[in-house]
Design an enzyme around this catalytic site. Structure first.
Site, PDB file in Angstrom:
ATOM      1  N   HIS A  80       0.869  -1.184   0.000  1.00 23.83           N
ATOM      2  CA  HIS A  80       0.000   0.000   0.000  1.00 23.83           C
ATOM      3  C   HIS A  80       0.903   1.230   0.000  1.00 23.83           C
ATOM      4  O   HIS A  80       2.021   1.177   0.526  1.00 23.83           O
ATOM      5  CB  HIS A  80      -0.831  -0.041   1.287  1.00 23.83           C
TER       6      HIS A  80
ATOM      7  N   LYS B 209     -10.228  -0.518  10.313  1.00 24.44           N
ATOM      8  CA  LYS B 209     -10.344  -1.720   9.472  1.00 24.44           C
ATOM      9  C   LYS B 209     -10.838  -2.900  10.299  1.00 24.44           C
ATOM     10  O   LYS B 209     -11.066  -3.975   9.788  1.00 24.44           O
ATOM     11  CB  LYS B 209      -8.991  -2.090   8.867  1.00 24.44           C
TER      12      LYS B 209
ATOM     13  N   GLN C 240      -4.578  -4.948   6.958  1.00 26.93           N
ATOM     14  CA  GLN C 240      -5.645  -5.840   6.492  1.00 26.93           C
ATOM     15  C   GLN C 240      -5.736  -7.105   7.344  1.00 26.93           C
ATOM     16  O   GLN C 240      -6.824  -7.565   7.661  1.00 26.93           O
ATOM     17  CB  GLN C 240      -5.413  -6.229   5.025  1.00 26.93           C
TER      18      GLN C 240
ATOM     19  N   CYS D 228      -4.756   2.589  -3.714  1.00 28.42           N
ATOM     20  CA  CYS D 228      -3.474   3.037  -3.121  1.00 28.42           C
ATOM     21  C   CYS D 228      -2.373   2.011  -3.317  1.00 28.42           C
ATOM     22  O   CYS D 228      -1.502   1.849  -2.448  1.00 28.42           O
ATOM     23  CB  CYS D 228      -3.624   3.373  -1.639  1.00 28.42           C
TER      24      CYS D 228
ATOM     25  N   ASP E 280       3.039  -4.835   7.985  1.00 33.64           N
ATOM     26  CA  ASP E 280       1.862  -3.990   7.836  1.00 33.64           C
ATOM     27  C   ASP E 280       0.640  -4.887   8.014  1.00 33.64           C
ATOM     28  O   ASP E 280       0.287  -5.675   7.131  1.00 33.64           O
ATOM     29  CB  ASP E 280       1.884  -3.340   6.440  1.00 33.64           C
TER      30      ASP E 280
HETATM   31  N1  PMP Z   1      -1.666  -0.833   4.503  1.00 37.71           N
HETATM   32  C1  PMP Z   1      -2.665  -1.508   3.950  1.00 37.71           C
HETATM   33  C2  PMP Z   1      -2.419  -2.907   3.441  1.00 37.71           C
HETATM   34  C3  PMP Z   1      -3.937  -0.935   3.840  1.00 37.71           C
HETATM   35  O1  PMP Z   1      -4.935  -1.616   3.284  1.00 37.71           O
HETATM   36  C4  PMP Z   1      -4.130   0.377   4.331  1.00 37.71           C
HETATM   37  C5  PMP Z   1      -5.478   1.078   4.216  1.00 37.71           C
HETATM   38  N2  PMP Z   1      -6.139   0.879   3.000  1.00 37.71           N
HETATM   39  C6  PMP Z   1      -3.054   1.045   4.925  1.00 37.71           C
HETATM   40  C7  PMP Z   1      -1.839   0.400   4.995  1.00 37.71           C
HETATM   41  C8  PMP Z   1      -3.172   2.415   5.480  1.00 37.71           C
HETATM   42  O2  PMP Z   1      -4.093   2.458   6.512  1.00 37.71           O
HETATM   43  P1  PMP Z   1      -4.606   3.847   7.115  1.00 37.71           P
HETATM   44  O3  PMP Z   1      -5.033   4.680   5.944  1.00 37.71           O
HETATM   45  O4  PMP Z   1      -5.727   3.469   8.001  1.00 37.71           O
HETATM   46  O5  PMP Z   1      -3.459   4.449   7.846  1.00 37.71           O
END
Ligand code: PMP
Length: 405
Positions: A122, A225, A202, A363, A199
């Site tokens: 991401h 999430k 998810q 993203c 990370d």
């Molecule tokens: N890493 C992953 C795999 C994600 O799916 C996301 C959110 N879509 C993020 C990081 C970033 O999360 P946040 O915007 O809540 O900080």
């Protein structure tokens, strides 16, 4: 064991109608809906216990401090960290990655050093490292993707050079659904004394996490999430790292003593939580984690895997539909492209049917580049979704095909 109708009753928003149709919410990888228990926990705080934390001797301040600190303990237990000192409340996964980049890696990263990430990250797990690498004249190295959406881990031994100062990889891809073999990555990196950040944005909501069993150095996730409020998340970091790290944000609450000559920082975890934190967020997060624990993650995993298998089978029967991400080990995320139809049109037509899917690059632009596509349509399922909803989504895809010729 798992009464889906009772579960759905816990989430009031699922009764919403979108454009006059019953809402089908399958944008859970972007953010999840909140159960009544979480709504009540936040509302109860405001009604009965709210005040600023840590600094007050008065009744309400003590009460909200106790709730906030007990929320830290709930997070610690949920991910099985060794100590509450290893849990830092942050805004979310993004802020946690930025914290590690600036407080842990920046002081030890030199010119010519490398940061190893993967092609499926991401943007939140790319850009903070890229910004730091630019600043330090270091390099970003990439574990490449295979066609089915798995990482090519055969290249890992070669990529783990003595120049690598940190590995940062996702546990589960938000675009492809792939669940990475992070244990193997961590083991190989540690054999070369390289720390690893996972990370978990998810993975946190979809399978049980044990940071000690994983043996990772850092683990990041966002509350929103996992059925909790937005603007709250956590960074797990090993105590030994936290002790040696310098805070990158200064302000109230993170200090023991301040004079114009010198500031003495507070102990961990507080030295990384500058300013008034998201008190209600932390309490909402604890409530969400307790809710998920009560339902049981092992039951959730089983149910979501059933949904994933059902949806994959249904979607595969649609002519012209191509699944993006077909790794054997996947969470309940299904990305696809439909021949001759732009994902944005699919999203718009689906929306008129009351179906909330996400279309775009999610993203993860490097993934889109890999597959040479601008975007996908993503159906991300969770434990309040049903097979009947998947049938509706499949019908809607057929409708899109008819309308778009
Ligand atoms: N890493 C992953 C795999 C994600 O799916 C996301 C959110 N879509 C993020 C990081 C970033 O999360 P946040 O915007 O809540 O900080």
């Amino acid at each position: 064991m798992f009464d889906i109708q009772n579960i759905r009753k816990d989430f009031p928003i699922l009764q919403t109608k979108a454009h006059g149709k019953p809402l089908i919410y399958v944008d859970n990888a972007a953010s999840t809906q909140k159960p009544q228990q979480v709504i009540d926990a936040v509302s109860d705080l405001y009604q009965n216990s709210y005040a600023n934390i840590h600094r007050g001797v008065h009744y309400l301040s003590q009460k909200s401090t106790a709730l906030y600190e007990s929320a830290r303990e709930t997070v610690q237990k949920f991910i099985h960290a060794g100590s509450v000192k290893e849990i830092i409340f942050v805004r979310g996964a993004t802020e946690a990655v930025n914290l590690v980049a600036n407080s842990y890696l920046a002081p030890i990263l030199g010119a010519g050093d490398e940061i190893l990430i993967s092609e499926m990250e991401h943007h939140s797990n790319i850009i903070p490292w890229q910004m730091l690498a630019e600043r330090k004249k270091a390099q970003l190295k990439i574990i490449p993707l295979l066609e089915n959406g798995e990482l090519d881990l055969t290249l890992l031994p070669k990529l783990l050079t003595e120049r690598v100062k940190l590995v940062a990889v996702t546990h589960m891809s938000n675009s492809l659904g792939t669940i990475n073999n992070v244990s193997s990555i961590i083991e190989q990196a540690h054999a070369r004394n390289i720390p690893v950040l996972i990370d978990g944005a998810q993975s946190i909501a979809h399978f049980p996490i044990d940071v000690q069993a994983l043996d990772c150095d850092f683990f990041v996730f966002s509350g929103h999430k996992i059925y909790a409020p937005s603007g709250i998340g956590a960074l797990y970091a090993r105590e030994e790292h936290l002790k040696s790290m310098r805070p990158y944000q200064g302000g109230g609450d993170m200090i023991l003593n301040v004079s114009f000559e010198k500031t003495e920082f507070n102990e961990i975890p507080y030295k990384f939580e500058a300013g008034t934190p998201n008190i209600e967020g932390a309490i909402g997060l604890a409530s969400a984690l307790n809710y998920i624990s009560a339902v049981g993650l092992s039951v959730i995993v089983q149910y979501e895997q059933e949904l994933l298998a059902y949806a994959t089978e249904k979607f595969e029967t649609v002519a012209g539909l191509r699944l993006i991400g077909t790794a054997p080990n996947k969470g309940s995320v299904i990305s696809f492209v439909l021949e001759g139809v732009h994902p944005h049109d699919i999203g718009t037509i689906m929306d008129m049917e009351g179906i909330a899917v996400r279309t775009g690059h999610h993203c993860t632009q490097p993934i889109m580049d890999h597959y040479n596509i601008p975007a996908t349509t993503r159906v991300s399922l969770c434990f309040y979704n049903t097979k009947a909803e998947i049938d509706e989504i499949t019908s809607a895809i057929h409708k899109v095909k008819e309308l778009m010729g």
